[in-house]
Design a protein around this motif. Structure first.
Motif, PDB file in Angstrom:
ATOM      1  N   GLY A 217       0.648  -1.254  -0.091  1.00  0.00           N
ATOM      2  CA  GLY A 217      -0.107  -0.051   0.080  1.00  0.00           C
ATOM      3  C   GLY A 217       0.821   1.307  -0.079  1.00  0.00           C
ATOM      4  N   ALA A 218       2.237   1.406  -0.519  1.00  0.00           N
ATOM      5  CA  ALA A 218       2.865   2.378  -0.451  1.00  0.00           C
ATOM      6  C   ALA A 218       2.622   3.421  -1.517  1.00  0.00           C
ATOM      7  N   SER A 219       2.777   4.527  -1.233  1.00  0.00           N
ATOM      8  CA  SER A 219       2.318   5.767  -2.098  1.00  0.00           C
ATOM      9  C   SER A 219       3.694   6.209  -2.935  1.00  0.00           C
ATOM     10  N   ASP A 220       4.942   5.987  -2.390  1.00  0.00           N
ATOM     11  CA  ASP A 220       6.166   6.237  -3.061  1.00  0.00           C
ATOM     12  C   ASP A 220       7.152   5.531  -2.820  1.00  0.00           C
ATOM     13  N   VAL A 221       8.107   5.330  -3.474  1.00  0.00           N
ATOM     14  CA  VAL A 221       9.331   4.625  -3.323  1.00  0.00           C
ATOM     15  C   VAL A 221      10.425   5.369  -3.487  1.00  0.00           C
ATOM     16  N   HIS A 222      11.409   5.340  -2.401  1.00  0.00           N
ATOM     17  CA  HIS A 222      12.532   6.310  -2.506  1.00  0.00           C
ATOM     18  C   HIS A 222      13.897   5.510  -2.483  1.00  0.00           C
ATOM     19  N   MET A 223      14.361   5.694  -3.539  1.00  0.00           N
ATOM     20  CA  MET A 223      15.728   5.005  -3.781  1.00  0.00           C
ATOM     21  C   MET A 223      16.910   6.023  -3.516  1.00  0.00           C
ATOM     22  N   GLU A 224      17.653   5.956  -2.270  1.00  0.00           N
ATOM     23  CA  GLU A 224      18.467   6.952  -1.670  1.00  0.00           C
ATOM     24  C   GLU A 224      20.017   6.316  -1.759  1.00  0.00           C
ATOM     25  N   PRO A 225      20.969   7.019  -2.632  1.00  0.00           N
ATOM     26  CA  PRO A 225      22.266   6.438  -2.393  1.00  0.00           C
ATOM     27  C   PRO A 225      23.083   7.166  -1.062  1.00  0.00           C
ATOM     28  N   GLN A 226      23.448   6.108  -0.326  1.00  0.00           N
ATOM     29  CA  GLN A 226      24.277   6.512   0.805  1.00  0.00           C
ATOM     30  C   GLN A 226      25.852   6.309   0.576  1.00  0.00           C
ATOM     31  N   LYS A 227      26.715   6.388   1.738  1.00  0.00           N
ATOM     32  CA  LYS A 227      28.161   6.129   1.390  1.00  0.00           C
ATOM     33  C   LYS A 227      28.486   4.770   0.894  1.00  0.00           C
ATOM     34  N   GLU A 228      27.795   3.637   1.518  1.00  0.00           N
ATOM     35  CA  GLU A 228      27.981   2.304   1.561  1.00  0.00           C
ATOM     36  C   GLU A 228      26.905   1.450   0.929  1.00  0.00           C
ATOM     37  N   ARG A 229      25.872   2.156   0.623  1.00  0.00           N
ATOM     38  CA  ARG A 229      24.674   1.460   0.117  1.00  0.00           C
ATOM     39  C   ARG A 229      23.525   2.288  -0.661  1.00  0.00           C
ATOM     40  N   LEU A 230      22.788   1.444  -1.108  1.00  0.00           N
ATOM     41  CA  LEU A 230      21.437   2.253  -1.887  1.00  0.00           C
ATOM     42  C   LEU A 230      20.367   1.770  -0.656  1.00  0.00           C
ATOM     43  N   LEU A 231      19.702   2.982  -0.086  1.00  0.00           N
ATOM     44  CA  LEU A 231      18.526   2.770   0.853  1.00  0.00           C
ATOM     45  C   LEU A 231      17.436   2.874   0.045  1.00  0.00           C
ATOM     46  N   ILE A 232      16.364   1.900   0.249  1.00  0.00           N
ATOM     47  CA  ILE A 232      15.148   1.697  -0.250  1.00  0.00           C
ATOM     48  C   ILE A 232      14.128   1.988   0.705  1.00  0.00           C
ATOM     49  N   MET A 293      17.360  12.957  -8.906  1.00  0.00           N
ATOM     50  CA  MET A 293      17.945  14.154  -8.604  1.00  0.00           C
ATOM     51  C   MET A 293      19.447  13.762  -8.125  1.00  0.00           C
ATOM     52  N   ALA A 294      20.396  14.610  -8.514  1.00  0.00           N
ATOM     53  CA  ALA A 294      21.646  14.273  -8.055  1.00  0.00           C
ATOM     54  C   ALA A 294      21.743  14.865  -6.557  1.00  0.00           C
ATOM     55  N   VAL A 295      22.508  13.840  -5.582  1.00  0.00           N
ATOM     56  CA  VAL A 295      22.768  14.198  -4.331  1.00  0.00           C
ATOM     57  C   VAL A 295      24.301  13.604  -4.164  1.00  0.00           C
ATOM     58  N   MET A 296      24.767  13.751  -2.719  1.00  0.00           N
ATOM     59  CA  MET A 296      26.005  13.600  -2.525  1.00  0.00           C
ATOM     60  C   MET A 296      26.845  12.446  -3.064  1.00  0.00           C
ATOM     61  N   TYR A 297      26.010  11.152  -2.905  1.00  0.00           N
ATOM     62  CA  TYR A 297      26.571   9.723  -3.214  1.00  0.00           C
ATOM     63  C   TYR A 297      25.994   9.292  -4.446  1.00  0.00           C
ATOM     64  N   GLY A 298      25.283   9.799  -5.280  1.00  0.00           N
ATOM     65  CA  GLY A 298      24.935   9.516  -6.478  1.00  0.00           C
ATOM     66  C   GLY A 298      23.345  10.132  -6.961  1.00  0.00           C
ATOM     67  N   GLU A 299      22.612   9.397  -7.316  1.00  0.00           N
ATOM     68  CA  GLU A 299      21.308   9.800  -7.980  1.00  0.00           C
ATOM     69  C   GLU A 299      20.036   9.316  -7.056  1.00  0.00           C
ATOM     70  N   LYS A 300      19.417  10.345  -6.511  1.00  0.00           N
ATOM     71  CA  LYS A 300      18.134   9.818  -5.627  1.00  0.00           C
ATOM     72  C   LYS A 300      17.105   9.771  -6.606  1.00  0.00           C
ATOM     73  N   ILE A 301      16.212   8.721  -6.567  1.00  0.00           N
ATOM     74  CA  ILE A 301      15.074   8.287  -7.099  1.00  0.00           C
ATOM     75  C   ILE A 301      13.736   8.271  -6.299  1.00  0.00           C
ATOM     76  N   CYS A 302      12.731   8.994  -6.763  1.00  0.00           N
ATOM     77  CA  CYS A 302      11.379   9.144  -6.156  1.00  0.00           C
ATOM     78  C   CYS A 302      10.606   8.649  -7.164  1.00  0.00           C
ATOM     79  N   ILE A 303       9.815   7.377  -6.769  1.00  0.00           N
ATOM     80  CA  ILE A 303       8.753   6.778  -7.524  1.00  0.00           C
ATOM     81  C   ILE A 303       7.387   7.017  -7.046  1.00  0.00           C
ATOM     82  N   ARG A 304       6.399   7.757  -7.627  1.00  0.00           N
ATOM     83  CA  ARG A 304       4.895   7.972  -7.234  1.00  0.00           C
ATOM     84  C   ARG A 304       4.272   6.972  -7.802  1.00  0.00           C
TER      85      ARG A 304
END
Length: 587
Positions: A217-232, A293-304
Motif C-alpha cells: 500500500g505504499a504511495s512512494d518508493v524512495h531510492m536513496e544513495p548512501q556512502k556504502e549502500r542504496l537505501l530503499i 535528482m543528484a545528491v552527494m553519493y549518486g542519484e536519488k530516485i522518487c517513484i510515485r
C-alpha cells in the motif's frame, strides 16, 4: 472435496433462453445506482472499452459483491463469494492450468455420486467452455458466477509465483560475484543491454521492489544513495519506513534500470529528470511517476505510485460526514464561481478534486483540466498537461481553454498572481473553476489571495468556498482496543467527561497493520462556504482569524474540531492528530 455448492438455477440446455437484462438496468432496479450514475459510467465505458460493471466498481458506486450478485440475477444462476471460500488445491488439478487461466474458470467441488463438477466463472452462459470442461473431466459442469476481479485474485494467488525482493537481491549478488561488470559507476553498453532483458537479476530485483511496494500500500518508493549502500524506503500512510538496503556495487545497475524503463537518459547524472513507467499485477496496471535528482553519493530516485482506484468512490470514502457532503455538493453544483481545495503537499488535494469532477461529470458538461502532470486519466474529461519547455503555463492554458466553450475547468494548482487572476476572470464570466492552493486553513486562504494582489471585491464575488484538508492515519480495525482518555487528552478533546470518563481507541499493532497500529488514511476537513456574511467580511478586509470565527459561529468545523470528532468516534488517535495538526489542535 470441498463445500457443497448452491444448486444451479437454470437448465443449461434450454433451447430458448430469455434475453437477460442489462447489468445497469438490474442495478437501477435494485436501487444500488441511479440513472445519472449509470449514464456517467456508460460514458467512461465507451471511452475506455471496460465493461459497465467494472467502471461502476472503479467509480465506487457498486461493490464487487453487489456486481457479482447482479451478474447472478442476470444469468439466473447462483453467486459464489470467493472471498469467503477456502479453495481445495486438489480440485484445481482436475483441469489443466492453461485452460483455467485462459478461460478464467475455477473448479470448486466434485460430486462423484451425481457425476458433476461445480465451476465458478464470470460468463456462466458460455456453452463452449462448459462443453470443454465436460470433455476434460467427464463430469457435468454446474456453473456459478463471480466477477472478473474476484476470479483474477484467486488465480493470481494459486498460479502467480512472485519472487521476493530479498530473493531477487540474493540472485543479483550471486550474479555480480561471478562477473564484476556491474561494479562500476559508468555502465558499459553490454550492461545497458542486460538491463533491458526481463530475465536478468537486476530487472527482477527492481520489479520485485515495485510489486512489494504496491502490495503493502505504499504511495512512494524512495531510492536513496548512501556512502556504502542504496537505501530503499516506502511511504506507507504518509510515513516513510526502510524496506531494504542494497549494496553499493549494485546501485548503478538498479538506478539505471529504473531510468531506462522510465524513458530517461541514463548518461545524464547531474540534472534532474522526470519520467513515467507502468507495471501490471494481474489485470491491474499501475502508472508510476519517476523523478531523479543528484545528491552527494549518486542519484536519488522518487517513484510515485498512481493507483487506478485512488480517485474512485464517493465523498464518504474520503472521510466526509453527512453535513460535509451536503456542503461540498452545494459548492460543486453551483453554476459558476471558484472552489478551492487547500492544504500542504501530500494532503490528498488532487484526490478530492478528482472525486468532485467524477461526481458532477455527465455527458451534457464540457469539463477541461490543466494539470502538472496529468496523474490519473478521467474518462469523458479533457485533460491538458502544462509544459514549461513549450511555454504552456497554467495561465496560458486557462486563457486558451476559455475559447473551448468549457462548462467546468480544473486548474491543478494556483502558483502565481497571473493564474489566480485568470481563474477569477473565468468564474466571473460564467464558468465553474476548481483549483488548489498551498495554505494551512480556509481562513488563511483568503489572506493568501489578498496578498497575491486580488482585489477584495473580486474575491468575494468570484469564490464560492474553500475546503482545507489534512490526511491522518486510520486506526487498524483488527487490533483496535479501547482505553480511558487521560486528563491531557480530555483537555485536547474539549469535551466534558461523564462519570466513567471518555473512551478513546488505539491500535496495538498486528500482522495486518505491520505492527504500526494504523491501516489506511482518512481526511480531516474544514469547509467554508462564502455566504453573505463572509463576503462582507472579505470586502472589509477582516483578518483570517475573524473570518474563521464567524464561519465557526455559522456552523463550520475547523480541522481540529473534525479531528476531535473522529478521535472520539474511534477512527484515529490523539497522537496522530498531534502529529498532523500540532498547535492547531490546541487552538
Amino acid at each position: 472435496m470441498g463445500a457443497n455448492p448452491i444448486e444451479q438455477k437454470v437448465d443449461i440446455g434450454s433451447s430458448e433462453p430469455k434475453k437477460p437484462k442489462r447489468i445497469g438496468d438490474l442495478l437501477i432496479e435494485a436501487g444500488i445506482i441511479n440513472q445519472e450514475k449509470l449514464e456517467a459510467a456508460l460514458t467512461e465505458s465507451r471511452a475506455t472499452g471496460d465493461p459497465i460493471g467494472v467502471v461502476l466498481v472503479r467509480q465506487g458506486h457498486v461493490s464487487e459483491r453487489q456486481l457479482g450478485q447482479m451478474l447472478a440475477v442476470q444469468h439466473n444462476t447462483a453467486y459464489f463469494n470467493v472471498a469467503e471460500h477456502k479453495f481445495d488445491k486438489d480440485v484445481f488439478e482436475v483441469l489443466p492450468e492453461d485452460f483455467i487461466r485462459r478461460n478464467k474458470v475455477i473448479p470448486i467441488s466434485i460430486d462423484k455420486k451425481k457425476n458433476r463438477i461445480t465451476i465458478v466463472m464470470s460468463r456462466p452462459d458460455d456453452i463452449r467452455v462448459l462443453d470443454e470442461i465436460g470433455l476434460l473431466t467427464g463430469l457435468r459442469p454446474v456453473p456459478m458466477v463471480a466477477t472478473h476481479k474476484e476470479l483474477d485474485d484467486v488465480l493470481q494467488e494459486f498460479f502467480t509465483v512472485k519472487q521476493s525482493a530479498a530473493e531477487a537481491m540474493a540472485n543479483l549478488s550471486a550474479d555480480i560475484e561471478k562477473d564484476d561488470m556491474y561494479d562500476t559507476e559508468t555502465l558499459s553498453d553490454k550492461i545497458q543491454e542486460e538491463l533491458q532483458a526481463d530475465d536478468k537479476p537486476v530487472v527482477k530485483l527492481v520489479n520485485s521492489l515495485l510489486i512489494e511496494a504496491i502490495e503493502v500500500g505504499a504511495s512512494d518508493v524512495h531510492m536513496e544513495p548512501q556512502k556504502e549502500r542504496l537505501l530503499i524506503r516506502y511511504r506507507q500512510d504518509g510515513i516513510l519506513r526502510e524496506a531494504m538496503s542494497i549494496p553499493k556495487k549494485m546501485a548503478a545497475a538498479v538506478v539505471s534500470r529504473v531510468k531506462i524503463v522510465s524513458g530517461m537518459d541514463i548518461a545524464e547524472k547531474r540534472r534532474p529528470q522526470d519520467g513515467r513507467m507502468k507495471i501490471s499485477i494481474g489485470r491491474t496496471e499501475f502508472d508510476m511517476r519517476v523523478n531523479t535528482m543528484a545528491v552527494m553519493y549518486g542519484e536519488k530516485i522518487c517513484i510515485r505510485i498512481l493507483r487506478p482506484t485512488a480517485t474512485a468512490g464517493g465523498f464518504e470514502k474520503l472521510g466526509f460526514g453527512e453535513e460535509e457532503t451536503r456542503k461540498i455538493n452545494k459548492m460543486i453544483r453551483a453554476p459558476h464561481g471558484v472552489v478551492l481545495v487547500t492544504g500542504p503537499t501530500g494532503s490528498g488535494k488532487t484526490t478530492t478534486l478528482y472525486s468532485c469532477l467524477r461526481e458532477i461529470n455527465t455527458p451534457e458538461k464540457n469539463i477541461v483540466t490543466i494539470e502538472d502532470p496529468v496523474e490519473y486519466p478521467l474518462a469523458g474529461i479533457n485533460q491538458t498537461q502544462v509544459s514549461s519547455k513549450a511555454g504552456l503555463t497554467f495561465a496560458m492554458c486557462l486563457r486558451a481553454i476559455l475559447r473551448q466553450d468549457p462548462d467546468i475547468i480544473m486548474v491543478g494548482e494556483i502558483r502565481d498572481t497571473e493564474t489566480l487572476e485568470a481563474a477569477i476572470h473565468a468564474a466571473l464570466t460564467g464558468h465553474l473553476v476548481f483549483s488548489t492552493l498551498h495554505t494551512n486553513s480556509a481562513g488563511a486562504t483568503i489572506t493568501r489571495m489578498l496578498e497575491m494582489g486580488t482585489p477584495a471585491y473580486l474575491l468575494s464575488s468570484a469564490v464560492i468556498g474553500v475546503l482545507a484538508q489534512r490526511l491522518v492515519r486510520r486506526i487498524c480495525p483488527k487490533c483496535k482496543r479501547p482505553y480511558k482518555a487521560s486528563k491531557e487528552e480530555i483537555n485536547m478533546l474539549r469535551v466534558k467527561p461523564g462519570p466513567k470518563g471518555i473512551t478513546l481507541y488505539k491500535g496495538m499493532g498486528c500482522e495486518r497493520c505491520d505492527g504500526t497500529g494504523f491501516e489506511g488514511r482518512l481526511g480531516l476537513y474544514e469547509i467554508m462556504n462564502f455566504d453573505r456574511e463572509i463576503q462582507q467580511l472579505i470586502d472589509r478586509k477582516a483578518s483570517s482569524y475573524h473570518i474563521s470565527e464567524v464561519a465557526v459561529k455559522n456552523g463550520m468545523l475547523t480541522l481540529a474540531m473534525d479531528g476531535r470528532r473522529k478521535a472520539l468516534a474511534g477512527l484515529t488517535s490523539i497522537t496522530e492528530l498531534q502529529r498532523i495538526l500540532g498547535v492547531e489542535l490546541e487552538g
